[in-house]
Design a protein around this motif. Structure first.
Motif, PDB file in Angstrom:
ATOM      1  N   ARG A   9       0.823  -1.214   0.000  1.00 35.95           N
ATOM      2  CA  ARG A   9       0.000   0.000   0.000  1.00 35.95           C
ATOM      3  C   ARG A   9       0.857   1.264   0.000  1.00 35.95           C
ATOM      4  NH1 ARG A   9      -4.367  -0.028   4.688  1.00 35.95           N
ATOM      5  NH2 ARG A   9      -5.236  -2.079   4.352  1.00 35.95           N
ATOM      6  N   ARG A 255       0.242  11.905   8.754  1.00 41.65           N
ATOM      7  CA  ARG A 255      -0.758  10.831   8.839  1.00 41.65           C
ATOM      8  C   ARG A 255      -0.402   9.851   9.958  1.00 41.65           C
ATOM      9  NH1 ARG A 255      -1.575  10.870   3.176  1.00 41.65           N
ATOM     10  NH2 ARG A 255      -0.998   8.720   2.767  1.00 41.65           N
ATOM     11  N   ASN A 259      -2.765   9.080  13.295  1.00 41.44           N
ATOM     12  CA  ASN A 259      -3.115   7.739  13.787  1.00 41.44           C
ATOM     13  C   ASN A 259      -2.703   7.583  15.251  1.00 41.44           C
ATOM     14  OD1 ASN A 259      -4.247   6.860  11.401  1.00 41.44           O
ATOM     15  ND2 ASN A 259      -2.305   6.082  10.590  1.00 41.44           N
ATOM     16  N   VAL A 349      -0.485   4.402   5.917  1.00 42.59           N
ATOM     17  CA  VAL A 349      -1.566   3.783   5.142  1.00 42.59           C
ATOM     18  C   VAL A 349      -2.572   3.050   6.031  1.00 42.59           C
ATOM     19  CG1 VAL A 349      -0.285   3.606   2.973  1.00 42.59           C
ATOM     20  CG2 VAL A 349      -0.102   1.757   4.652  1.00 42.59           C
ATOM     21  N   THR A 351      -5.886   2.828   7.776  1.00 44.46           N
ATOM     22  CA  THR A 351      -7.114   3.578   7.518  1.00 44.46           C
ATOM     23  C   THR A 351      -7.843   3.888   8.841  1.00 44.46           C
ATOM     24  OG1 THR A 351      -8.465   1.589   7.377  1.00 44.46           O
ATOM     25  CG2 THR A 351      -7.418   2.360   5.323  1.00 44.46           C
ATOM     26  N   GLU A 352      -8.855   4.776   8.746  1.00 43.85           N
ATOM     27  CA  GLU A 352      -9.632   5.110   9.952  1.00 43.85           C
ATOM     28  C   GLU A 352     -10.332   3.871  10.508  1.00 43.85           C
ATOM     29  OE1 GLU A 352     -12.111   8.546   9.441  1.00 43.85           O
ATOM     30  OE2 GLU A 352     -10.377   9.767   8.853  1.00 43.85           O
ATOM     31  N   GLU A 353     -10.858   3.042   9.613  1.00 49.97           N
ATOM     32  CA  GLU A 353     -11.549   1.814  10.075  1.00 49.97           C
ATOM     33  C   GLU A 353     -10.544   0.892  10.774  1.00 49.97           C
ATOM     34  OE1 GLU A 353     -11.803   2.512   6.451  1.00 49.97           O
ATOM     35  OE2 GLU A 353     -13.177   3.978   7.312  1.00 49.97           O
ATOM     36  N   GLU A 354      -9.356   0.798  10.212  1.00 54.84           N
ATOM     37  CA  GLU A 354      -8.360  -0.102  10.811  1.00 54.84           C
ATOM     38  C   GLU A 354      -7.936   0.379  12.195  1.00 54.84           C
ATOM     39  OE1 GLU A 354      -6.225  -2.057   6.871  1.00 54.84           O
ATOM     40  OE2 GLU A 354      -5.491  -0.145   7.619  1.00 54.84           O
ATOM     41  N   ARG A 355      -7.682   1.663  12.328  1.00 57.82           N
ATOM     42  CA  ARG A 355      -7.236   2.135  13.645  1.00 57.82           C
ATOM     43  C   ARG A 355      -8.371   2.024  14.674  1.00 57.82           C
ATOM     44  NH1 ARG A 355      -6.417   8.608  12.161  1.00 57.82           N
ATOM     45  NH2 ARG A 355      -8.536   9.223  12.698  1.00 57.82           N
TER      46      ARG A 355
END
Ligand SMILES: Cc1ncc(COP(=O)(O)O)c(C=O)c1O
Length: 367
Positions: A9, A255, A259, A349, A351-355
């Motif tokens: 990614r 970024r 996170n 890389v 994502t908001e959903e992943e964090r």
């Protein structure tokens, strides 16, 4: 699986410019010591805020070349002592011993995980000639007190900036805070190549020239050898890739910070200690290290739930077989860090959903 560092990614963010850069090098028919390396050296020196940047094969070579160069220049000699943080990655220490210098390990502060500047003066002996600070996990290790100690004791200040490209201290960047700095562009670093790469930054012209010669078999002019050097070159393909990625480094570091901020605001579990606000001043979050006494259980649990983590690092340098001579040292803070640290996904890389998923899983962790 939420990967710790998803290199596919990360590379895809720059797919077009990387492909173009690689094609341009292939078409140029010039693969070493060419225009891409020269341009990268210029742009990385400008970015870091130093007069010189000399590219080389990797981060370990960068650190080694700095100290070898100081030996050739008569500023260091075999057996001299170099103070290093006890919790660093082994490469910092290998660089010291590779030059037949003696690493002297100093404990970090528990809150910052960086070398404890209040312990440095006690570690200075009549053989001490340099302090190597390591910006561990992407957090600046420099303090005004360290600068002051080095000035008063006439010690060289070397930075290991493998993990903190773009990190700031006031109006300067790491890599421009001491006499010289070694950088690694290993693929997972904040500025990563598609293979190995390294660089030395410095304001010292004599040092830069010596590092360049030593990395080129000890030669300042073709087929004339003044020193017994090594071969440590950055190839044109890696330089071209780094040139394509460098303009986005600050944005990508932001970024990572965003996170990290999310984790600090949203992870709430009494079994887990998060970095304090103070800790994270001046950090580019190469790694997000949380501390947990049940670290191995937490790591297993996250793995079972699809989150990849790592430990930086499971065995401290003084407990490695390679450094038997350091085994008797008692370094409780370093040892506790190595038992409790867990690195969770924080890269540019994630994502908001992943964090959100990572934070929720950690909040639900019980023993
Ligand atoms: C703190 C530190 N120093 C030095 C190095 C060595 O860099 P390289 O792997 O490019 O030799 C690394 C990275 O691997 C590192 O994390």
């Amino acid at each position: 699986m939420i990967e710790l560092v998803n290199l596919k990614r990360i590379t895809a963010l720059h797919a077009e410019s990387i492909r173009q850069a690689l094609t341009d090098v292939a078409d140029s028919g010039w693969f070493l010591k060419g225009n891409a390396t020269k341009r990268f050296e210029q742009e990385y020196a400008d970015y870091t805020g130093t007069r010189h940047c000399v590219a080389c094969g990797n981060g370990l070579d960068a650190l080694t070349l700095i100290m070898r160069a100081y030996i050739e220049m008569g500023r260091l000699k075999e057996g001299d002592e170099v103070i290093v943080p006890a919790n660093t990655y082994i490469a910092s220490i290998i660089a010291v011993s590779r030059c037949r210098l003696k690493p002297v390990l100093v404990e970090p502060r528990r809150e910052t995980l960086q070398i404890d500047d209040s312990l440095i003066e006690d570690a200075i002996t009549k053989h001490t000639r340099a302090v190597m600070i390591v910006h561990m996990y992407g957090r600046c290790a420099f303090t005004d007190r360290i600068g002051d100690i080095c000035r008063r004791h006439n010690l060289l200040l070397i930075e290991d900036n493998a993990q903190a490209h773009g990190c700031r201290f006031g109006d300067k960047k790491t890599g421009a805070l001491g006499d010289a700095a070694g950088h690694s562009f290993y693929p997972t670093k904040n500025l990563g190549a598609l293979g190995d790469g390294g660089a030395v930054t410095t304001d010292d012209t004599e040092l830069a020239d010596m590092v360049r010669a030593l990395g080129n078999y000890g030669s300042e002019r073709k087929y004339v050898f003044s020193h017994k050097g090594v071969n440590s070159r950055m190839d044109e393909l890696q330089a071209a890739v780094l040139l394509a990625k460098l303009p986005f480094l600050d944005e990508e570091n932001e970024r990572r910070c965003s996170n990290a901020r999310f984790y600090i605001d949203n992870i709430k579990n009494r079994l887990v200690s998060l970095p304090t606000d103070d800790f994270w001043q001046n950090s580019v979050f190469h790694i997000f290290p949380l501390m947990c006494k049940q670290r191995d259980k937490l790591q297993e649990y996250l793995k079972a739930n699809g989150v990849q983590t790592d430990v930086h690092y499971p065995i401290p340098p003084h407990h490695q077989r390679a450094y038997e001579e350091l085994r008797s040292l008692h370094l409780p803070i370093t040892e506790a860090i190595h038992l409790e640290e867990l690195s969770i996904p924080v890269s540019q890389v994630v994502t908001e959903e992943e964090r959100e998923c990572v934070a929720k899983l950690i909040n639900d962790f019980r023993i």
